[in-house]
Design a protein around this motif. Structure first.
Motif, PDB file in Angstrom:
ATOM      1  N   ILE A 138       0.839  -1.207   0.000  1.00 26.29           N
ATOM      2  CA  ILE A 138       0.000   0.000   0.000  1.00 26.29           C
ATOM      3  C   ILE A 138       0.874   1.257   0.000  1.00 26.29           C
ATOM      4  O   ILE A 138       0.578   2.225  -0.710  1.00 26.29           O
ATOM      5  N   GLN A 139       1.958   1.242   0.781  1.00 23.60           N
ATOM      6  CA  GLN A 139       2.881   2.385   0.809  1.00 23.60           C
ATOM      7  C   GLN A 139       3.446   2.645  -0.589  1.00 23.60           C
ATOM      8  O   GLN A 139       3.465   3.780  -1.059  1.00 23.60           O
ATOM      9  N   ALA A 140       3.916   1.576  -1.244  1.00 22.22           N
ATOM     10  CA  ALA A 140       4.506   1.710  -2.581  1.00 22.22           C
ATOM     11  C   ALA A 140       3.468   2.206  -3.588  1.00 22.22           C
ATOM     12  O   ALA A 140       3.741   3.110  -4.387  1.00 22.22           O
ATOM     13  N   VAL A 141       2.261   1.646  -3.530  1.00 20.99           N
ATOM     14  CA  VAL A 141       1.185   2.030  -4.454  1.00 20.99           C
ATOM     15  C   VAL A 141       0.796   3.494  -4.233  1.00 20.99           C
ATOM     16  O   VAL A 141       0.587   4.250  -5.191  1.00 20.99           O
ATOM     17  N   THR A 142       0.715   3.916  -2.975  1.00 19.08           N
ATOM     18  CA  THR A 142       0.368   5.314  -2.658  1.00 19.08           C
ATOM     19  C   THR A 142       1.399   6.274  -3.241  1.00 19.08           C
ATOM     20  O   THR A 142       1.045   7.314  -3.811  1.00 19.08           O
ATOM     21  N   ILE A 143       2.676   5.918  -3.121  1.00 19.78           N
ATOM     22  CA  ILE A 143       3.744   6.751  -3.697  1.00 19.78           C
ATOM     23  C   ILE A 143       3.583   6.836  -5.212  1.00 19.78           C
ATOM     24  O   ILE A 143       3.703   7.912  -5.803  1.00 19.78           O
ATOM     25  N   LEU A 144       3.276   5.698  -5.842  1.00 20.07           N
ATOM     26  CA  LEU A 144       3.102   5.679  -7.305  1.00 20.07           C
ATOM     27  C   LEU A 144       1.892   6.506  -7.738  1.00 20.07           C
ATOM     28  O   LEU A 144       1.900   7.136  -8.799  1.00 20.07           O
ATOM     29  N   MET A 145       0.855   6.526  -6.891  1.00 22.32           N
ATOM     30  CA  MET A 145      -0.319   7.367  -7.185  1.00 22.32           C
ATOM     31  C   MET A 145       0.050   8.842  -7.069  1.00 22.32           C
ATOM     32  O   MET A 145      -0.338   9.654  -7.911  1.00 22.32           O
ATOM     33  N   GLU A 146       0.808   9.183  -6.028  1.00 21.01           N
ATOM     34  CA  GLU A 146       1.205  10.578  -5.824  1.00 21.01           C
ATOM     35  C   GLU A 146       2.076  11.079  -6.970  1.00 21.01           C
ATOM     36  O   GLU A 146       2.046  12.252  -7.328  1.00 21.01           O
ATOM     37  N   ARG A 147       2.875  10.167  -7.549  1.00 19.81           N
ATOM     38  CA  ARG A 147       3.729  10.537  -8.682  1.00 19.81           C
ATOM     39  C   ARG A 147       2.969  10.552 -10.002  1.00 19.81           C
ATOM     40  O   ARG A 147       3.532  10.877 -11.042  1.00 19.81           O
ATOM     41  N   GLY A 148       1.700  10.137  -9.963  1.00 23.52           N
ATOM     42  CA  GLY A 148       0.894  10.118 -11.178  1.00 23.52           C
ATOM     43  C   GLY A 148       1.126   8.895 -12.044  1.00 23.52           C
ATOM     44  O   GLY A 148       0.709   8.848 -13.198  1.00 23.52           O
TER      45      GLY A 148
END
Length: 199
Positions: A138-148
């Motif tokens: 979830i942490q990794a996915v959230t970062i990827l979402m924030e980066r677009g």
């Protein structure tokens, strides 16, 4: 029970992990006994139990170590200058390649090995591993979402999708060794297309 120095403890633990991994690769979880492991290490059973309460806990520890190595390699992907879709496709392909090149991880995906491990491990260890694995995802996915890189959706659902794709490896033999790579290429392409948006 002999007393060991810290260095001796470290050496014994390392030997158990190395020899245990070799035996698990060769024979699998079910056919490897603690007697096999202690014999290969040249230690007594009592010494083994000072470090691990069962062969399943030893197997789990080796699996955790292998997953950490895999995560380190996958993290290198994020340094590359790829489009969102290319990054996700590369992530999945690299994940599969790391399994294909690692005899221990291959063994985990064979003959109901993973299910056997989960069934024999204490419930709290299975829950802790699952929770930790999901939280890191979830942490990794959230970062990827924030980066677009990933579209804004429920991160837990996306982690579940990624886990499901990795578990398709369990059906490689059923799908057919020749057909499997083509099937995976298409699944990865479709999923990457659906989960990403170009910057």
């Amino acid at each position: 029970m002999p007393k060991f120095t810290e260095q001796e403890k470290e050496n014994i633990r390392r030997a158990i992990l190395i020899k245990g991994k070799e035996l698990f690769i060769k024979y699998g979880l079910a056919k490897t006994s603690i007697d096999n492991i202690v014999l290969a290490c040249g230690i007594g059973k009592g010494t083994f139990y000072k470090f691990f309460s069962s062969k399943e806990e030893l197997y789990y520890e080796i699996l955790k170590n292998e997953e950490e190595v895999r995560e380190t390699v996958l993290n290198e992907l994020f340094r590359e200058n790829l489009s969102a879709k290319e990054l996700l496709v590369s992530f999945f392909h690299t994940s599969f390649q790391l399994v294909e090149e690692n005899p221990f991880l291959q063994r985990v995906f064979q003959d109901g090995e993973h299910e056997r491990l989960v069934r024999k491990l204490p419930k709290h260890i299975v829950e802790e591993f699952s929770k930790d694995y999901t939280e890191r995802g979830i942490q990794a996915v959230t970062i990827l979402m924030e980066r677009g890189i990933l579209s804004k959706e429920d991160p837990e659902v996306i982690v579940g999708i990624m886990q499901a794709i990795m578990r398709i490896r369990l059906y490689k033999e059923k799908i057919g060794n020749d057909l499997f790579p083509k099937v995976m290429d298409k699944i990865i392409e479709y999923v990457a297309e659906g989960l990403t948006k170009e910057k």
